[in-house]
Structures are given as C-alpha cells and as structure tokens.
Design an enzyme around this catalytic site. Structure first.
Site, short mmCIF file in Angstrom:
data_model
loop_
_atom_site.label_atom_id
_atom_site.label_comp_id
_atom_site.label_asym_id
_atom_site.label_seq_id
_atom_site.Cartn_x
_atom_site.Cartn_y
_atom_site.Cartn_z
N LYS A 57 -10.99 88.96 50.35
CA LYS A 57 -9.86 89.83 49.68
C LYS A 57 -9.00 88.29 48.90
O LYS A 57 -9.85 87.25 49.15
CB LYS A 57 -8.74 89.40 51.33
CG LYS A 57 -9.15 88.76 51.91
CD LYS A 57 -8.31 88.84 53.54
CE LYS A 57 -8.05 87.71 54.76
NZ LYS A 57 -7.39 88.05 55.54
N TYR A 291 9.73 64.55 35.46
CA TYR A 291 11.48 65.12 35.63
C TYR A 291 11.99 64.29 36.68
O TYR A 291 11.44 64.09 37.85
CB TYR A 291 10.81 66.85 35.85
CG TYR A 291 11.18 67.68 34.86
CD1 TYR A 291 12.33 67.69 33.33
CD2 TYR A 291 9.73 68.25 34.75
CE1 TYR A 291 11.64 68.38 33.21
CE2 TYR A 291 9.71 69.04 34.50
CZ TYR A 291 10.49 68.89 33.42
OH TYR A 291 9.86 70.38 31.71
#
Length: 399
Positions: A57, A291
C-alpha cells in the site's frame, strides 16, 4: 552490475527516457537485490506452510508499487495487501495473479462492483457492510471471497472481538459471500513490553475457539479461512504469531520496526534518495541563507544549492539539522529547506562541481544515512519518512 529503469508516473502514465539527454535533478533509487534479500530473510523465519503477504500500500511505502510488485511476484510472494481499490486495480493491470486483499473499508455499491470486477478480496468490518456486499453481489449475480477484520485492541477498523462470533455467523448466512480469511492487527508489536500484544493474541485465540466450537467454518479443509495476525514486528518477534500467513510491510523494504529486532534477520534498506548540485557560490560572513535567515554565515562560506526540497518529501523541520553525503563525507544542510531546493555548507569539499550527486538517504562509500535517522531527529517513525517522497521523484531500479 547496475541497471536503471524509470517507472511511469502513475498519475498520467507518462514515460521519460531518463537514459537519454534528460538528467535527473533528484530521484529515488530502489535496490531490487535488497528487496529480494529481505524476502529471503523473512522466509527463513516462516514454516514452509506459512504464506507471505507483501504489503505494498501507499505506493509500496514510497518505493513504487509497480516495481515492487513485479520483483516480489517473481520471487514467490503468496499474497498482496493494499489499502485502496485503485491500488489493487493497479496490480491487476500489471498482471498480478495472486490474491490481493484491500485493507480499507468499503461502503458503496460501485466500489463493491469494482472489487468483484477486478477479483480483489475486500475486508469486511461491520454487519452493515456485509449486508451491503451481499445485496450488491446478488444484484450482479456474483460471489466473492471476503476477509473479516476482528478488532482485538487496535480500536481502528473491524468488529470488536466479543461480537466476532455473531459477525462470522451473519456473514456465513449471507448469499454470495465466502469467508476466505479472518485477521486482526497488533497495536504494540514493536515494543519490548508484550503485555498488550499478548492480550490481543489471547483475544484472537478466543475468537477462533468460539468459531471452532459454534460453527463448522474450520471443519472443511478446502474452504478453511486463512488466519493471519502478524505484521512485520510480530513476524520478527514470535513464530507462535505467524498462523497461516504473515503480513510484512516495513521489513520488506529493509527497515526494522524496532531496534531490539535488528538481531533477528539481516535486512537491507532498499531506498536511497539522491539529488544533484545545481549551483555553487561563496557567501561572506554575515550573509543569511534561505527564507527567514535561519542560518547566517559566521565566516566566508562556500555553499551548494541542491535540486530537492520539501515538495519532494524532504521534511522542512530538518532545516539546519540534517547532514547529507557527498563523496562519502558528511556535509551540513544550512538555512530553511525550500519547496524545490536546499542549501549545503560545502567547506569540506573545496573542488565540488555542479552536477555532482548528493545522498540524502542511503549509503555513500563507508557512511550511510537511514530513514530511522531522520525519524529520530523528527520524533516520528520511519514509515512516515518512506511514504513522504513524492511522485515527481522518479523511481530508479538498481541491482
């Protein structure tokens, strides 16, 4: 020998000739020989009669479901498990013939029809769900093998263990449904204290004993449901938990569910994350990086920009904490990790060139960085790290 193959991107089936003139900025390497080793190691723990279910999965925990399914199907995995119907359909389209169990709950007639069309095995969790399955299958004149999820203490999907007998009796009495499996899931198999795991095991045993006493479900060998309880951690912990089949996810990809299980088998991590240097520059003392200026150079510093960022799956919370490998040397990441790029202090490698490979996870010469390392830094689990790498990173097979 190394071979490289690029898998198609699932979202629109595009294929790229990466071996031509297009060079990766960043990629996920999947070591097929490591996966084969892990299957072999796990097989050694099992009796010859015990089936091995590969849990693929979440795009095979980020490794690429198509690639992993091909590999493990060829080396003899007995069953597959997925979380959703589209994941199961993807495997059927690939040509996978083994049973495919859908672990997630299903609640609509259209989903049930899709499951029947593609020959998947659904998980039934509640009486209401079982009734809907029976009615829908009756309307299309189809029968279907189903598996029952019994909640022994996970408190997630499934019928509570004390109502399990009634649930089994209901499903057995409904047309178009055949019980092909009964399973439960451990909540604490990865910790040393076995108290809760043993309690869940005892509850599972009680359920089976009640079914044995009050029904004939286990009396006919040809239709006896497959019983399974063990995830990766339980598989490595105790053979008494193996039953008819074990469900192996994390360990298939070479990681241990807990440090104390490392001595049980010799697993090899299958995933590496690599990217390329895209620019090199030198900044002066006092110059901020990225940033928010979370890093300010204390001296003249050569930095390298690398073409990978949080949009690819590198956690932003690792900013100014992580190290990478270049030429087998550890190099610190500096400044805030941005969406598509991150920066490194490359003082230790004065002759670094644009285009050189940076290893974020994996091995480079004598050193390595693992998903466990990142998980420990972030206070999370390795499962989350593996599943976080996005599809814009191509999966490259090596062996």
């Amino acid at each position: 020998m190394v071979s490289r193959k690029s898998e198609p991107l699932a979202q629109d089936d595009r294929t790229y000739n990466y071996e031509g003139e297009c060079e990766h900025r960043a990629w996920v390497e999947v070591d097929t020989s490591a996966i084969a080793n892990n299957v072999k190691q796990i097989r050694h723990l099992l009796s010859p009669e015990t089936r091995l279910m590969a849990v693929i999965k979440a795009d095979a925990y980020g490794h690429g479901a198509v690639s992993v399914a091909k590999i493990v199907s060829e080396i003899g995995v007995d069953d597959f498990a997925v979380a959703t119907i589209p994941e199961g359909i993807e495997l059927r389209r690939l040509g996978i013939q083994q049973p495919i169990l859908v672990l997630g709950a299903v609640h609509t007639s259209d989903e049930i029809k899709a499951i029947a069309h593609w020959g998947l095995q659904p998980t039934l969790c509640t009486p209401t769900q079982a009734l809907l399955f029976s009615e829908t299958l009756q309307s299309i004149k189809r029968s279907l093998p189903v598996q029952l999820n019994i909640d022994t203490g996970m408190s997630r999907l499934g019928t509570w263990w004390e109502q399990a007998l009634e649930f089994v009796q209901l499903v057995r009495g409904l047309p178009n449904l055949e019980i092909s499996g009964i399973y439960s899931h451990f909540a604490t198999a990865d910790i040393r204290d076995r108290t809760i795991m043993d309690q869940q095991h005892w509850r599972f045993q009680q359920v089976l004993a009640q079914i044995q006493e009050h029904t004939t479900l286990f009396s006919i060998p040809t239709v006896k449901p497959c019983l399974h309880l063990a995830n990766s951690a339980a598989t490595l912990t105790d053979p008494a938990l193996h039953y008819d089949m074990v469900r192996v996810g994390l360990s298939l990809y070479g990681l241990y569910p807990a440090p104390h299980l490392r001595s049980v088998v010799n697993l090899q991590p299958a995933m590496s994350i690599r990217a390329r240097v895209t620019q090199i520059k030198t900044i002066e003392a006092g110059c901020g990086v990225s940033y928010g200026y979370k890093f300010i150079a204390k001296q003249k510093t050569p930095i390298a920009v690398v073409g990978i960022g949080y949009a690819d799956g590198v956690p932003r919370h690792l900013s100014n904490q992580m190290k990478v490998l270049i030429r087998g040397q550890f190099v610190p990441q500096i400044g805030a990790i941005t969406m598509d790029q991150l920066m490194l202090d490359v003082t230790a490698i004065p002759d670094l060139q644009v285009g050189e490979v940076v290893t974020l996870l994996g091995s480079d010469r004598h050193h390595s960085i693992s998903a466990d390392d990142w998980a420990e830094q972030l206070g999370t689990i390795s499962w989350e790290i593996l599943c976080g790498f996005k599809h814009r990173l191509p999966r490259i097979l090596i062996n």
